[in-house]
Design a protein around this motif. Structure first.
Motif, PDB file in Angstrom:
ATOM      1  N   LYS A  43      70.930  28.760  40.741  1.00 51.52           N
ATOM      2  CA  LYS A  43      71.439  27.492  40.453  1.00 51.52           C
ATOM      3  C   LYS A  43      72.578  27.539  39.261  1.00 51.52           C
ATOM      4  O   LYS A  43      73.616  26.723  39.430  1.00 51.52           O
ATOM      5  N   LYS A  44      72.525  28.337  38.200  1.00 48.39           N
ATOM      6  CA  LYS A  44      73.662  28.678  37.192  1.00 48.39           C
ATOM      7  C   LYS A  44      74.803  28.958  37.800  1.00 48.39           C
ATOM      8  O   LYS A  44      76.185  28.610  37.512  1.00 48.39           O
ATOM      9  N   GLU A  47      76.656  26.137  39.853  1.00 52.74           N
ATOM     10  CA  GLU A  47      77.079  25.256  38.878  1.00 52.74           C
ATOM     11  C   GLU A  47      78.535  25.873  38.502  1.00 52.74           C
ATOM     12  O   GLU A  47      79.444  25.091  38.190  1.00 52.74           O
TER      13      GLU A  47
END
Length: 70
Positions: A43-44, A47
Motif C-alpha cells: 500500500k505504501k 501511494e
C-alpha cells in the motif's frame, strides 16, 4: 517481493523456502502479521507511485503548455 503459494494439503497461504543443503523447497505457512506487513508495504509503495505519477502528469502538462505542438 516474496513468492506466495497455496499449500496443496491445507490450502493455506505459504512462502516457498529453499533448503540450502539439498536444493529442495518446502512451504512455510504465512502468519497473519506477515501478510498484514506485506500488504502495508504494498500500500505504501502504491501511494508513493501514485504521487510520483501525479507529479509527472503535472510536469508534462507544464511542458506541453510552454511548448505547444505546431
Amino acid at each position: 517481493m516474496s513468492d506466495i503459494h497455496q499449500c496443496p494439503t491445507c490450502n493455506a497461504r505459504a512462502k516457498k523456502i529453499i533448503n540450502p543443503q539439498n536444493g529442495e523447497y518446502q512451504l512455510k505457512a504465512l502468519q497473519d502479521d506477515e501478510a498484514a506487513a506485506k500488504i502495508l508495504q504494498l500500500k505504501k509503495m502504491l501511494e508513493k507511485e501514485k504521487q510520483r505519477n501525479e507529479q509527472l502528469k503535472a510536469r508534462l502538462a507544464e511542458l506541453t503548455q510552454h511548448n505547444p505542438a505546431q
